[in-house]
Write a protein that holds these residues in place. Sequence first.
Motif, PDB file in Angstrom:
ATOM      1  N   LEU A 113      -2.037   6.091  -8.039  1.00 25.71           N
ATOM      2  CA  LEU A 113      -1.714   5.027  -8.613  1.00 25.71           C
ATOM      3  C   LEU A 113      -1.842   3.931  -7.548  1.00 25.71           C
ATOM      4  O   LEU A 113      -1.940   2.604  -7.715  1.00 25.71           O
ATOM      5  N   LEU A 114      -2.123   4.356  -6.348  1.00 24.42           N
ATOM      6  CA  LEU A 114      -2.283   3.279  -5.256  1.00 24.42           C
ATOM      7  C   LEU A 114      -3.759   2.674  -5.322  1.00 24.42           C
ATOM      8  O   LEU A 114      -3.880   1.505  -4.967  1.00 24.42           O
ATOM      9  N   CYS A 115      -4.671   3.242  -6.027  1.00 25.48           N
ATOM     10  CA  CYS A 115      -5.784   2.765  -6.703  1.00 25.48           C
ATOM     11  C   CYS A 115      -5.593   1.526  -7.363  1.00 25.48           C
ATOM     12  O   CYS A 115      -6.661   0.844  -7.542  1.00 25.48           O
ATOM     13  N   ARG A 116      -4.817   1.466  -8.144  1.00 33.18           N
ATOM     14  CA  ARG A 116      -4.667   0.390  -9.140  1.00 33.18           C
ATOM     15  C   ARG A 116      -4.151  -0.919  -8.526  1.00 33.18           C
ATOM     16  O   ARG A 116      -3.598  -0.859  -7.431  1.00 33.18           O
ATOM     17  N   ARG A 117      -5.018  -2.077  -8.874  1.00 36.50           N
ATOM     18  CA  ARG A 117      -4.959  -3.097  -8.219  1.00 36.50           C
ATOM     19  C   ARG A 117      -3.637  -3.898  -8.341  1.00 36.50           C
ATOM     20  O   ARG A 117      -3.340  -4.652  -7.421  1.00 36.50           O
ATOM     21  N   LEU A 132       0.863  -1.085  -0.041  1.00 35.62           N
ATOM     22  CA  LEU A 132      -0.085  -0.023   0.102  1.00 35.62           C
ATOM     23  C   LEU A 132       0.767   1.174   0.068  1.00 35.62           C
ATOM     24  O   LEU A 132       0.222   2.404   0.447  1.00 35.62           O
ATOM     25  N   THR A 133       2.045   1.313  -0.441  1.00 35.46           N
ATOM     26  CA  THR A 133       2.953   2.394  -0.709  1.00 35.46           C
ATOM     27  C   THR A 133       3.579   2.244  -2.135  1.00 35.46           C
ATOM     28  O   THR A 133       3.674   1.248  -2.807  1.00 35.46           O
ATOM     29  N   ILE A 134       3.967   3.486  -2.537  1.00 33.71           N
ATOM     30  CA  ILE A 134       4.747   3.479  -3.672  1.00 33.71           C
ATOM     31  C   ILE A 134       6.309   3.574  -3.121  1.00 33.71           C
ATOM     32  O   ILE A 134       6.633   4.240  -2.305  1.00 33.71           O
ATOM     33  N   GLY A 135       7.134   2.512  -3.673  1.00 29.53           N
ATOM     34  CA  GLY A 135       8.277   2.314  -3.132  1.00 29.53           C
ATOM     35  C   GLY A 135       9.378   3.279  -3.183  1.00 29.53           C
ATOM     36  O   GLY A 135       9.343   4.065  -3.866  1.00 29.53           O
ATOM     37  N   SER A 149      17.052  11.578 -16.041  1.00 32.06           N
ATOM     38  CA  SER A 149      15.664  11.557 -16.556  1.00 32.06           C
ATOM     39  C   SER A 149      15.061  12.153 -15.387  1.00 32.06           C
ATOM     40  O   SER A 149      15.391  11.998 -14.029  1.00 32.06           O
ATOM     41  N   GLY A 150      13.816  12.766 -15.367  1.00 33.03           N
ATOM     42  CA  GLY A 150      13.110  13.303 -14.178  1.00 33.03           C
ATOM     43  C   GLY A 150      12.476  12.081 -13.487  1.00 33.03           C
ATOM     44  O   GLY A 150      12.539  10.846 -13.970  1.00 33.03           O
ATOM     45  N   PRO A 151      12.063  12.209 -12.070  1.00 34.56           N
ATOM     46  CA  PRO A 151      11.633  11.032 -11.325  1.00 34.56           C
ATOM     47  C   PRO A 151      10.361  10.474 -12.102  1.00 34.56           C
ATOM     48  O   PRO A 151       9.512  11.162 -12.668  1.00 34.56           O
ATOM     49  N   LEU A 152      10.435   8.905 -12.078  1.00 35.13           N
ATOM     50  CA  LEU A 152       9.197   8.242 -12.707  1.00 35.13           C
ATOM     51  C   LEU A 152       8.952   7.454 -11.390  1.00 35.13           C
ATOM     52  O   LEU A 152       9.474   6.913 -10.516  1.00 35.13           O
ATOM     53  N   ILE A 153       7.686   6.560 -11.778  1.00 34.21           N
ATOM     54  CA  ILE A 153       7.369   5.427 -10.838  1.00 34.21           C
ATOM     55  C   ILE A 153       7.128   4.183 -12.034  1.00 34.21           C
ATOM     56  O   ILE A 153       6.546   4.516 -12.815  1.00 34.21           O
ATOM     57  N   SER A 154       7.968   3.110 -11.574  1.00 31.57           N
ATOM     58  CA  SER A 154       7.800   1.928 -12.315  1.00 31.57           C
ATOM     59  C   SER A 154       7.430   0.642 -11.375  1.00 31.57           C
ATOM     60  O   SER A 154       8.265   0.594 -10.570  1.00 31.57           O
ATOM     61  N   HIS A 155       6.385  -0.039 -11.765  1.00 32.82           N
ATOM     62  CA  HIS A 155       5.926  -0.872 -10.894  1.00 32.82           C
ATOM     63  C   HIS A 155       5.732  -0.666  -9.417  1.00 32.82           C
ATOM     64  O   HIS A 155       6.199  -1.458  -8.602  1.00 32.82           O
ATOM     65  N   GLY A 156       5.410   0.820  -9.068  1.00 35.08           N
ATOM     66  CA  GLY A 156       4.976   0.956  -7.843  1.00 35.08           C
ATOM     67  C   GLY A 156       6.389   1.348  -7.100  1.00 35.08           C
ATOM     68  O   GLY A 156       6.277   1.507  -5.972  1.00 35.08           O
ATOM     69  N   TRP A 173       9.570   4.505  -7.037  1.00 28.34           N
ATOM     70  CA  TRP A 173      10.014   5.771  -7.424  1.00 28.34           C
ATOM     71  C   TRP A 173      11.493   5.379  -7.979  1.00 28.34           C
ATOM     72  O   TRP A 173      12.181   4.788  -7.256  1.00 28.34           O
ATOM     73  N   LYS A 174      11.772   6.001  -9.268  1.00 31.95           N
ATOM     74  CA  LYS A 174      13.099   5.811  -9.626  1.00 31.95           C
ATOM     75  C   LYS A 174      13.643   6.922 -10.738  1.00 31.95           C
ATOM     76  O   LYS A 174      12.589   7.980 -10.891  1.00 31.95           O
TER      77      LYS A 174
END
Length: 142
Positions: free
Chosen positions: A110-114, A5-8, A56-63, A65-66
Amino acid sequence: MRPYLTIGRPRHEFGTQCATVEAYRGLMIQQLLDGRAAFPDRNWGTPHAGDHAHLSGPLISHGVWKVKCPCGDEYPIYDPEWEAACCFSCGAMYQDVAPPARWRDIERVLLCRRHMHQRNYAPPETYETLCAENLAHADGIF
């Protein structure tokens, strides 16, 4: 292991040993030193201040932050609160990397996504475009 339940961020991926940005940098440096000791014939990076010009700017990949490191070997884990990332391949330490506008809202959407593989964000996407995607796929907004 990172809670679902968090974005890493670094502290989720590496545990309590990365509770601060200083600890995150220290872990990266220690892994480079351990790598050199265990495999001296390999090309290990040297800790250095990362060059923001090619980052590159921050992005979220498979939950998670990178950022994309220009070394090409790694997508270092980023923390939007610390505004920092460390590349465990080349040794780059990035500081003062601004998060995207409305990054907390982006996380909530994004946390709403299953499924983790659906939790992705990359510029130039916006909070609004992510909300529209959620609605189109019946994931809701909050």
